[in-house]
Design an enzyme around this catalytic site. Structure first.
Site, PDB file in Angstrom:
ATOM      1  N   ASP A   1      20.823  34.729  23.406  1.00 14.72           N
ATOM      2  CA  ASP A   1      20.262  35.310  24.021  1.00 14.72           C
ATOM      3  C   ASP A   1      18.606  35.619  23.503  1.00 14.72           C
ATOM      4  O   ASP A   1      17.436  36.104  24.505  1.00 14.72           O
ATOM      5  CB  ASP A   1      19.829  36.131  25.655  1.00 14.72           C
TER       6      ASP A   1
ATOM      7  N   HIS B   1       4.857  24.842   0.040  1.00 10.08           N
ATOM      8  CA  HIS B   1       5.636  25.907   0.447  1.00 10.08           C
ATOM      9  C   HIS B   1       6.265  27.218   1.058  1.00 10.08           C
ATOM     10  O   HIS B   1       7.487  27.237   1.586  1.00 10.08           O
ATOM     11  CB  HIS B   1       6.190  24.646   1.506  1.00 10.08           C
TER      12      HIS B   1
ATOM     13  N   ASP C   1      -1.649  32.566   0.799  1.00  7.89           N
ATOM     14  CA  ASP C   1      -1.803  30.626   1.326  1.00  7.89           C
ATOM     15  C   ASP C   1      -1.485  31.428   2.481  1.00  7.89           C
ATOM     16  O   ASP C   1      -0.428  31.313   2.935  1.00  7.89           O
ATOM     17  CB  ASP C   1      -1.399  29.858   1.627  1.00  7.89           C
TER      18      ASP C   1
ATOM     19  N   ASP D   1      -6.916  28.451   7.437  1.00  2.00           N
ATOM     20  CA  ASP D   1      -6.245  28.300   6.396  1.00  2.00           C
ATOM     21  C   ASP D   1      -6.583  28.688   5.334  1.00  2.00           C
ATOM     22  O   ASP D   1      -7.673  27.822   4.385  1.00  2.00           O
ATOM     23  CB  ASP D   1      -6.181  26.688   6.054  1.00  2.00           C
TER      24      ASP D   1
ATOM     25  N   HIS E   1      -0.937  16.839  -4.055  1.00  2.25           N
ATOM     26  CA  HIS E   1      -1.252  17.040  -2.547  1.00  2.25           C
ATOM     27  C   HIS E   1      -2.283  16.436  -1.917  1.00  2.25           C
ATOM     28  O   HIS E   1      -3.466  16.025  -3.128  1.00  2.25           O
ATOM     29  CB  HIS E   1      -0.799  18.633  -1.598  1.00  2.25           C
TER      30      HIS E   1
ATOM     31  N   HIS F   1      -7.751  18.992   5.175  1.00  2.00           N
ATOM     32  CA  HIS F   1      -6.960  18.326   6.298  1.00  2.00           C
ATOM     33  C   HIS F   1      -8.094  18.871   7.735  1.00  2.00           C
ATOM     34  O   HIS F   1      -8.076  20.141   7.353  1.00  2.00           O
ATOM     35  CB  HIS F   1      -5.804  19.159   6.477  1.00  2.00           C
TER      36      HIS F   1
ATOM     37  N   HIS G   1      -2.773  22.481  10.265  1.00  2.00           N
ATOM     38  CA  HIS G   1      -2.937  20.491  10.198  1.00  2.00           C
ATOM     39  C   HIS G   1      -4.008  19.861  11.436  1.00  2.00           C
ATOM     40  O   HIS G   1      -3.121  19.639  12.377  1.00  2.00           O
ATOM     41  CB  HIS G   1      -1.727  20.331   9.416  1.00  2.00           C
TER      42      HIS G   1
ATOM     43  N   GLU H   1      -8.949  22.549  -1.140  1.00  3.42           N
ATOM     44  CA  GLU H   1      -7.822  23.508  -1.289  1.00  3.42           C
ATOM     45  C   GLU H   1      -7.588  22.705  -2.980  1.00  3.42           C
ATOM     46  O   GLU H   1      -6.010  21.879  -2.845  1.00  3.42           O
ATOM     47  CB  GLU H   1      -6.548  23.385  -0.285  1.00  3.42           C
TER      48      GLU H   1
ATOM     49  N   TYR I   1      -0.542  22.382 -10.313  1.00  4.42           N
ATOM     50  CA  TYR I   1       0.918  23.512 -10.708  1.00  4.42           C
ATOM     51  C   TYR I   1       1.734  23.265 -11.375  1.00  4.42           C
ATOM     52  O   TYR I   1       2.123  21.769 -11.672  1.00  4.42           O
ATOM     53  CB  TYR I   1       1.462  23.475  -9.100  1.00  4.42           C
TER      54      TYR I   1
ATOM     55  N   ARG J   1      -4.193  27.473  -6.950  1.00  3.19           N
ATOM     56  CA  ARG J   1      -4.939  26.644  -5.193  1.00  3.19           C
ATOM     57  C   ARG J   1      -5.919  27.559  -4.505  1.00  3.19           C
ATOM     58  O   ARG J   1      -5.747  28.666  -4.717  1.00  3.19           O
ATOM     59  CB  ARG J   1      -3.509  26.534  -4.412  1.00  3.19           C
TER      60      ARG J   1
ATOM     61  N   GLU K   1      -8.660  27.752  -1.704  1.00  4.60           N
ATOM     62  CA  GLU K   1      -8.810  27.052  -0.398  1.00  4.60           C
ATOM     63  C   GLU K   1      -9.991  27.216   0.411  1.00  4.60           C
ATOM     64  O   GLU K   1      -9.718  28.807   0.482  1.00  4.60           O
ATOM     65  CB  GLU K   1      -7.203  26.751   0.240  1.00  4.60           C
TER      66      GLU K   1
HETATM   67  N1  GLY Z   1      -1.234  26.507   4.889  1.00  9.07           N
HETATM   68  C1  GLY Z   1      -0.731  25.202   4.648  1.00  9.07           C
HETATM   69  C2  GLY Z   1      -1.932  24.610   4.110  1.00  9.07           C
HETATM   70  O1  GLY Z   1      -3.011  24.763   2.933  1.00  9.07           O
HETATM   71  O2  GLY Z   1      -1.798  23.193   4.507  1.00  9.07           O
HETATM   72 MN    MN Z   2      -4.497  23.927   4.233  1.00  8.13          MN
HETATM   73 MN    MN Z   3      -2.856  26.747   2.828  1.00  9.02          MN
END
Ligand code: GLY
Ligand code: MN
Ligand code: MN
Length: 492
Positions: free
Chosen positions: A44, A247, A264, A275, A354, A358, A365, A388, A392, A452, A454
């Site tokens: 529950d 991820h 991230d 983000d 990637h 976005h 997103h 971003e 890698y 990365r 961003e």
């Molecule tokens: N944290 C998800 C992205 O950078 O798209």
């Molecule tokens: Mn992002």
């Molecule tokens: Mn991100």
């Protein structure tokens, strides 16, 4: 340094403004927008509830098990909410409920009823309505279809117009979400400010011997203590080669001297999220190889941010980042050259696989089309998005197999749509073989490095604002901040 202070100008009118615009755009369509539903974690116990973004955008109503109806064809009740009924016993267990009365008084509904009254009410309201707005694929499908089917049967017998079409109201809604209002810009700026302060603390807090999870806890403590309701997505705190997993969310490994740490993560504030990604050396000093990769990613990031302005097609940003990243990777010896061949044949995708950004907003997103008639959508003032780029170099990429086949991302996306992902993938693998393959050795010093960077960009009338530049990004600034010590305690 002095941190900017949040000066709120938001008012509760924002939902009423949005509803008025939505109703206006619906024309003669009656739209049904359901709220989110709680998800059982075990027994529950439920997962933390976060309202459905479209529903919240229009209603500001925070509870699960609710439905909003928008009916431009009704003079006095164009906005009707169906909500859980008040229940003293249930509320003692699971929290307060607004009930239909609260839905009208506190959330501005023209009328409200309990959720179990929806089906009969909706069937009746369909009389004279010819078009229904509802997003198929949700858990209310059967009930909506049932209401329409039975209304049609009556309509045919009694001779009133039938609900003949169902269209997806998200097209209207997502265009509205895409260009941010002053209220949203205000909240997004605050989400970015809180997130940036959390990242700064994480940079100071991380050190060899501490764990990814401890750094995550310190950062999220800062988010919460500055008024964020929750994180905008699961925090990625990835030490060493974990950074090569896009991820990565386990966040349970120790941080080692000599490793990079990629974080991230971002805070949500008033249902808008930032983000942010930063990558920095745990011990405070980039190694030569780490520095070399970082500089390429930073150059790409700055090159993309530099071209942000009203009118720029969204897709140009990815093209620019691929150009800079690929040229840098060829220079470093990560890829064979020349760079234009490495782009045309998609070799860069070994290490950058990637998108470059976005939309950003109520969801990380966020909603909205990226192309119009197949072409990159021109940016306009009020749009918010991420930039971003990353590189890698996973540890297992010591030797990579490259092909002479021309890489066409759009053609592959169409093939995936038409043939299904696995057949399209197999066909592409075959095309690569057919065009001829060769192996390439990747310099060992780069193996295991993932970087990365961003930032969050808002398009303004005459250019852009970087909402996350409070977090250092140059090598000197990053090393200087990591060298500072966090005052947050460490237990045990
Ligand atoms: N944290 C998800 C992205 O950078 O798209
Ligand atoms: Mn992002
Ligand atoms: Mn991100």
């Amino acid at each position: 340094m002095t941190l900017p202070v949040y000066a709120p100008t938001m008012t509760n009118d924002r939902y009423a403004h949005r509803r008025a615009e939505f109703l206006d755009q619906l024309g003669d369509t009656i739209a049904v927008i359901p709220a989110g539903q709680e998800q059982i974690r075990n027994d529950d116990v439920e997962h933390a509830f976060r309202q459905n973004s479209d529903f919240f955008f229009l209603t500001g109503f925070p509870e699960p098990d609710a439905i909003a109806v928008f009916d431009p064809g009704h003079d006095t009740e164009s906005y009707v909410l169906f909500v859980r009924e008040r229940d003293v016993e249930m509320e003692a267990w699971n929290g307060r409920r607004a009930g239909p009365e609260g839905a009208v008084e506190r959330f501005g509904a023209d009328a409200a009823h309990t959720i179990d009254e929806f089906d009969a009410w909706f069937r009746k309201r369909l009389r004279g309505r010819t078009s229904v707005g509802y997003t198929l694929g949700g858990s209310y499908d059967a009930r909506i279809v049932q209401a329409i089917t039975s209304a049609k049967a009556s309509a045919e017998r009694l001779g009133f117009p039938i609900p003949a079409s169902v269209s997806d109201p998200r097209h209207i809604l997502h265009e509205m979400r895409l260009v941010k209002s002053p209220f949203e810009i205000d909240a997004l700026r605050e989400a970015c400010r809180i997130s940036a302060i959390g990242h700064r603390e994480a940079m100071k807090y991380a050190s060899p011997g501490r764990t990814e999870g401890q750094v995550q806890a310190a950062m999220e403590y800062v988010f919460a203590s500055l008024g964020s309701e929750r994180v905008g997505y699961g925090s990625i705190v990835a030490g060493g080669d974990n950074a090569c997993i896009l991820h990565y969310v386990e966040n349970d490994q120790p941080l080692n001297d000599g490793d990079l740490l990629l974080i991230d993560a971002a805070a949500e504030f008033h249902h808008l999220t930032a983000d942010i990604t930063r990558t920095f050396p745990v011990n405070g000093t980039f190694s030569a190889a780490q520095r070399a990769v970082y500089e390429v990613v930073l150059e790409a990031e700055q090159a993309v941010i530099d071209i942000c302005a009203p009118g720029l097609p969204f897709t140009d940003m990815h093209e620019r980042s691929v150009e800079v990243l690929t040229a840098g990777m060829v220079d470093l010896g990560l890829l064979p050259g020349p760079a234009d061949e490495a782009i045309a044949k998609g070799w860069y995708r070994e290490f950058f696989f990637h998108g470059t950004g976005h939309w950003l907003g109520v969801d990380v997103h966020d909603a909205g089309d990226y192309r119009i008639d197949g072409k990159g959508r021109p940016l306009v003032s009020g749009m918010a998005f991420t930039v971003e780029p990353g590189i890698y170099v996973a540890p297992e990429k010591g030797s990579i197999s490259l092909s002479h086949a021309e890489y066409d991302a759009d053609a592959l996306a169409v093939a995936s749509f038409e043939l299904g992902a696995s057949k399209a993938k197999a066909d592409w693998a075959q095309a690569r073989e057919d065009a001829g393959m060769f192996d390439f050795e990747v310099p060992e010093e780069f193996l295991g490095i993932g970087v990365r960077i961003e930032d969050n960009i808002l398009i303004t009338d005459d250019g852009y604002a970087n909402l996350t530049d409070l977090v250092p990004v140059s090598i000197a600034d990053v090393e200087a901040l990591v060298a500072e010590r966090s005052e947050l305690p460490i237990f045990g």
